[in-house]
Design a protein around this motif. Structure first.
Motif, short mmCIF file in Angstrom:
data_model
loop_
_atom_site.label_atom_id
_atom_site.label_comp_id
_atom_site.label_asym_id
_atom_site.label_seq_id
_atom_site.Cartn_x
_atom_site.Cartn_y
_atom_site.Cartn_z
N TYR A 1 59.98 31.63 -28.94
CA TYR A 1 61.29 32.00 -28.11
C TYR A 1 62.06 31.16 -28.66
CZ TYR A 1 58.13 34.78 -25.03
OH TYR A 1 57.11 35.66 -24.47
N VAL A 2 62.01 29.80 -29.14
CA VAL A 2 62.96 29.06 -29.79
C VAL A 2 63.60 29.60 -30.89
CG1 VAL A 2 63.46 26.94 -30.63
CG2 VAL A 2 61.98 26.80 -28.59
N GLY A 3 62.62 30.15 -31.72
CA GLY A 3 63.13 31.00 -32.90
C GLY A 3 64.11 32.08 -32.55
N GLN A 4 63.84 32.82 -31.39
CA GLN A 4 64.54 33.72 -30.97
C GLN A 4 65.81 33.58 -30.49
OE1 GLN A 4 62.21 36.18 -28.25
NE2 GLN A 4 60.23 36.26 -29.72
N LEU A 5 65.90 32.38 -29.63
CA LEU A 5 67.23 31.86 -29.06
C LEU A 5 67.98 31.26 -30.22
CD1 LEU A 5 68.87 30.65 -26.89
CD2 LEU A 5 67.36 28.61 -27.33
N ILE A 6 67.51 30.84 -31.44
CA ILE A 6 68.26 30.31 -32.34
C ILE A 6 69.18 31.73 -33.28
CG2 ILE A 6 68.30 29.55 -34.94
CD1 ILE A 6 66.20 27.34 -33.78
N LYS A 7 68.04 32.74 -33.17
CA LYS A 7 68.75 33.88 -34.11
C LYS A 7 69.91 34.47 -33.06
CE LYS A 7 64.48 35.31 -36.45
NZ LYS A 7 63.48 36.13 -36.78
N ALA A 8 69.67 34.42 -31.72
CA ALA A 8 70.59 35.24 -30.71
C ALA A 8 72.16 34.07 -30.82
CB ALA A 8 70.02 34.96 -29.42
N GLU A 9 71.87 32.76 -31.08
CA GLU A 9 72.99 31.94 -31.18
C GLU A 9 73.60 32.33 -32.55
OE1 GLU A 9 71.89 28.21 -28.55
OE2 GLU A 9 71.31 28.03 -30.72
N ASP A 10 72.72 32.37 -33.58
CA ASP A 10 73.51 32.80 -34.94
C ASP A 10 74.42 33.96 -34.94
OD1 ASP A 10 72.21 30.64 -36.08
OD2 ASP A 10 70.70 32.01 -37.00
N ALA A 11 73.90 35.16 -33.88
CA ALA A 11 74.57 36.38 -33.77
C ALA A 11 75.71 36.17 -33.19
CB ALA A 11 73.89 37.28 -33.14
N ALA A 12 75.79 35.40 -32.05
CA ALA A 12 77.22 35.11 -31.40
C ALA A 12 77.92 34.02 -32.10
CB ALA A 12 76.40 34.36 -30.02
N GLY B 1 60.21 6.77 -26.80
CA GLY B 1 59.33 6.10 -27.70
C GLY B 1 58.47 6.84 -28.56
N ILE B 2 58.64 8.27 -28.76
CA ILE B 2 57.97 9.12 -29.60
C ILE B 2 58.87 9.45 -30.90
CG2 ILE B 2 56.90 11.15 -29.97
CD1 ILE B 2 56.47 11.28 -26.92
N PRO B 3 58.31 8.99 -32.16
CA PRO B 3 58.79 9.11 -33.24
C PRO B 3 58.50 10.63 -33.87
CG PRO B 3 56.55 7.95 -33.83
CD PRO B 3 56.99 7.99 -32.25
N LEU B 4 59.62 11.31 -34.19
CA LEU B 4 59.77 12.86 -34.63
C LEU B 4 59.71 13.03 -36.18
CD1 LEU B 4 61.76 13.96 -31.72
CD2 LEU B 4 59.25 13.81 -31.92
N GLY B 5 58.96 14.02 -36.50
CA GLY B 5 59.24 14.48 -37.64
C GLY B 5 60.08 15.75 -37.68
N PRO B 6 59.85 16.77 -38.52
CA PRO B 6 60.73 17.86 -38.39
C PRO B 6 61.17 18.51 -37.04
CG PRO B 6 59.09 18.20 -40.05
CD PRO B 6 58.76 17.05 -39.41
N VAL B 7 62.32 18.74 -36.76
CA VAL B 7 62.82 19.15 -35.46
C VAL B 7 63.45 20.70 -35.59
CG1 VAL B 7 64.46 18.74 -33.75
CG2 VAL B 7 62.99 16.93 -34.41
N ILE B 8 62.88 21.19 -34.79
CA ILE B 8 63.53 22.86 -34.63
C ILE B 8 64.08 22.92 -33.26
CG2 ILE B 8 63.14 25.18 -34.44
CD1 ILE B 8 62.68 24.03 -37.36
N LYS B 9 65.54 23.01 -33.27
CA LYS B 9 66.22 23.20 -31.96
C LYS B 9 67.43 24.05 -32.02
CE LYS B 9 69.24 19.05 -33.18
NZ LYS B 9 69.60 17.69 -32.93
#
Length: 238
Positions: A152-163, A88-96
């Motif tokens: 930490y979410v940003g670091q995870l995304i960078k690690a996924e980019d490298a993989a 029920g929570i409307p969201l704006g910009p999402v980083i995942k």
């Protein structure tokens, strides 16, 4: 976060990574944008009812006598306390991350608040609402690479980019091997053919090693950091 829980969750990520690897070897080069940013539907759970009949101020958290809540529409959601249903929570910009297992988003109408989440081994998403200025979310100034949930979410995304780049390299070398087989080996079947195929195979092996390395030593630790920081926030912001 209990070690067994982290290990089990990490196993799912590693298994998913190898499934992507197998798919890639059967197709062609694929860069980071090729991985699916698959979102998951939030599970249906009855929302919290604060038990008040009078109207609420939707611009700020409200007090029930024990906990803080924020009213969105006709549903009340706890602030600083873990809950499961955020439908029920409307969201704006999402980083995942690529799979939507970990992330955070601005809550529409409440720019000073963020909804954060992680997904457990069963596929259940766990949520918290935090202040955007909370150092446990935003991190502390002067810390290299950051030490907040957002960092930490940003670091995870960078690690996924490298993989993912390694995964694309596997596809490129595999495509090179197929091209060598069809364009060189067919008509000549000579030393040039053998050299081309060997070079492509060596490239595939090297890229595969890089992919596994980034998955095990970069992606999984980054994932663990996100989950542990979520728990830190949950424990520190009752």
């Amino acid at each position: 976060m209990k070690p067994a829980k982290i290990l089990a969750r990490s196993g799912i990520v590693l298994l998913s990574a190898f499934c992507l690897l197998a798919f890639q070897l059967g197709t062609s080069a694929l860069g980071p944008n090729g991985l699916a940013h698959a979102g998951q539907q939030f599970p249906t759970v009855v929302p919290v009812d604060p038990g008040f009949d009078e109207p609420f101020d939707e611009s700020a958290p409200i007090a029930t006598g024990f906990e803080n809540y924020i009213l969105i529409g006709d549903q009340a959601f706890p602030v600083g306390e873990e809950f499961l249903d955020a439908s029920g929570i409307p969201l704006g910009p999402v980083i995942k991350d690529y799979f939507g297992w970990y992330g955070y988003a601005t809550i529409e109408g409440h720019p000073d608040l963020r909804l954060i989440w992680y997904t457990d081994i069963s596929g259940q998403k766990h949520h918290l609402i935090v202040s955007v200025t909370d150092p446990l979310f935003a991190g502390n100034p002067g810390v290299d690479n950051g030490d907040g949930f957002e960092d930490y979410v940003g670091q995870l995304i960078k690690a996924e980019d490298a993989a993912a780049l390694s995964l694309g390299g596997i596809g490129s070398f595999a495509a090179g091997a197929v091209y060598a087989e069809l364009a060189v080996c067919g008509p000549s079947a000579g030393a040039g053919c053998v050299a081309a195929v060997v070079t492509a195979v060596v490239g595939v092996v090297g890229a595969a090693i890089s992919f596994v390395y980034h998955t095990i030593f970069k992606v999984l630790p980054a994932e663990r950091n996100v989950v542990e920081q979520f728990d830190v926030i949950d424990e520190a912001r009752p």
